[in-house]
Design a protein around this motif. Structure first.
Motif, PDB file in Angstrom:
ATOM      1  N   ARG A  47      14.144  47.327  23.966  1.00  0.00           N
ATOM      2  CA  ARG A  47      13.641  47.440  22.594  1.00  0.00           C
ATOM      3  C   ARG A  47      13.944  46.201  21.768  1.00  0.00           C
ATOM      4  N   VAL A 364       8.295  52.126  16.986  1.00  0.00           N
ATOM      5  CA  VAL A 364       9.272  52.216  18.077  1.00  0.00           C
ATOM      6  C   VAL A 364       9.637  53.691  18.236  1.00  0.00           C
ATOM      7  N   ALA A 367      13.786  54.374  18.898  1.00  0.00           N
ATOM      8  CA  ALA A 367      14.536  53.327  18.205  1.00  0.00           C
ATOM      9  C   ALA A 367      16.042  53.551  18.276  1.00  0.00           C
TER      10      ALA A 367
END
Length: 419
Positions: A47, A364, A367
């Motif tokens: 990420r 996202v 997240a």
């Protein structure tokens, strides 16, 4: 006695080249084990990625880098990241206008800008200022073990127990921490809050000059050449190693799953993976900066989590003559949501946002893990003989948590393999 590894067969396969996987691989390699990292995407970082879009530097979701994390200081040569700091404080947009919460101990002069907003009767009352001083002194100076082993409860309950008024919590802590925890009711573990507050007091929030993706790239560059294989998706774990999406099988003495929550649940269905918070970030481009300082802005009306002119933090995030503004909200993008955000930003920045270009949107879905109390700060990496797991869901939702989880996995693998 540990069994010798057949020629050409690695000791360990690490599935995933995010922070946890890279830290795990680095520690195993330093211990003399043969390790290969398999990453499904075209770049390391998980990420923590950075894209280049129409001349702008766009991180995948608004992210910041904290220099105080122990794992960060142990693993990363910080000067090589060309870090640029945020202002040590935030601007809070309230119904009474914008108020500045600043850290006067970090001001280069004796009269820090915005200090008057901390005087009783504006952002905080006398009771809250006393509570803030006591909380900050304790969290910054107390042995970290005391914070880790204290009673766990929600952050909201912990703040009330520390003596803060509900008004100050709603004016400052809730809007600020909503952007940290990605939830706006302060339901996150209070024990984790104290550790986060400590890290902010002891470190500097900043961004790398080349984008947040520079952090995992620096970790990967420290590994031996060819130890990370990009574009290599693992379909399933086998008795002897892994099977790739291509059908090829790779053997190993041990496998560490260091992926995001989706692949983890697929590869290790027996594992209890927590739910994750979803965040969406809107990136707007403007020919004029709406705020000529590298400061985070929060909103007491819950219209967004936070907003920041990223090109004021790192000028290279935008082409010459342009500004890049990032604004994050909870949840998914939806019809009309960007227009609502743009309207809110016009008020917050006192700027005409109609002429701003919507550069891109980044959602996202994974997240941060949900961290409700009681929140374990670390979990074992062992899942089954020869099978291990690491990631922020095994520790805390932070860079420190991901790196520490990778380090723990490496220790347990090395011990089991007799190293």
């Amino acid at each position: 006695m540990p069994v010798a590894t057949p020629s050409g067969v690695p000791d360990v396969l690490v599935v995933g080249a995010g922070l946890a996987g890279l830290a795990c691989a680095a520690d195993l390699l330093s211990g003399g084990l043969d390790v290969k990292v398999l990453e499904a995407s075209d770049e390391v970082g998980g990420r923590m990625r950075t894209d280049h879009h129409e001349g702008f530097v766009v991180d995948r979701g608004f992210q910041v880098f904290n220099t105080s994390y122990p794992q960060v200081r142990r693993r990363l040569p910080l000067p090589e990241l060309w870090l640029r700091p945020f202002t040590p404080g935030v601007l809070v947009h309230t119904e009474d206008g914008r108020l500045r919460f600043s850290d006067p101990t970090r001001s280069p002069t004796g009269t820090p800008r915005g200090l008057h907003d901390l005087l009783p009767g504006r952002l905080a009352g006398t009771r809250d200022l006393i509570a803030l001083g006591a909380l900050s002194a304790r969290d910054m100076l107390a042995p970290v073990r005391l914070l880790k082993h204290g009673e766990d409860r929600t952050t909201r309950t912990a703040l009330a127990a520390a003596g803060f008024s509900e008004e100050f919590v709603e004016r400052f802590f809730r809007p600020f921490l909503s952007g940290v925890f990605l939830e706006d009711e302060l339901e996150t573990s209070g024990r984790f809050f104290h550790l986060v507050w400590r890290s902010m007091l002891r470190g500097t929030l900043c961004l790398p000059g080349a984008g947040i993706g520079a952090v995992p790239r620096l970790l990967a560059d420290a590994l031996p050449a060819a130890s990370v294989r990009l574009g290599t998706e693992v379909a399933r774990l086998t008795d002897d190693g892994v099977e790739l999406a291509t059908g090829a099988e790779l053997p190993a003495r041990a496998v560490v799953v260091a992926t995001g929550p989706g692949p983890v649940a697929r590869l290790l269905p027996e594992l209890d993976v927590p739910a994750y918070r979803v965040v969406t970030t809107y990136y707007h481009a403007s020919t004029r900066t709406p705020l000529a300082e590298p400061t985070l802005v929060t909103d007491t009306r819950r219209r967004f989590l936070n907003t920041c002119v990223l090109s004021e933090v790192v000028p290279g995030y935008a082409p010459t003559g342009m500004s890049l503004i990032a604004t994050s909200v909870l949840g998914e993008d939806g019809a009309g949501r960007e227009r609502e955000v743009r309207t809110a930003l016009a008020e917050v920045y006192d700027a005409d946002t109609d002429g701003w270009d919507l550069l891109t949107v980044r959602t996202v879905p994974d997240a941060l893990p949900v961290m409700s109390p009681p929140q374990p700060l670390s979990r074992t990496a062992r899942v089954a003989p020869g099978r291990y797991v690491c990631g922020d869901h095994r520790a805390t939702g932070s860079v420190q948590g991901a790196l520490a989880s990778g380090a723990r996995a490496a220790r347990e693998v090395a011990r089991d393999l007799g190293r």
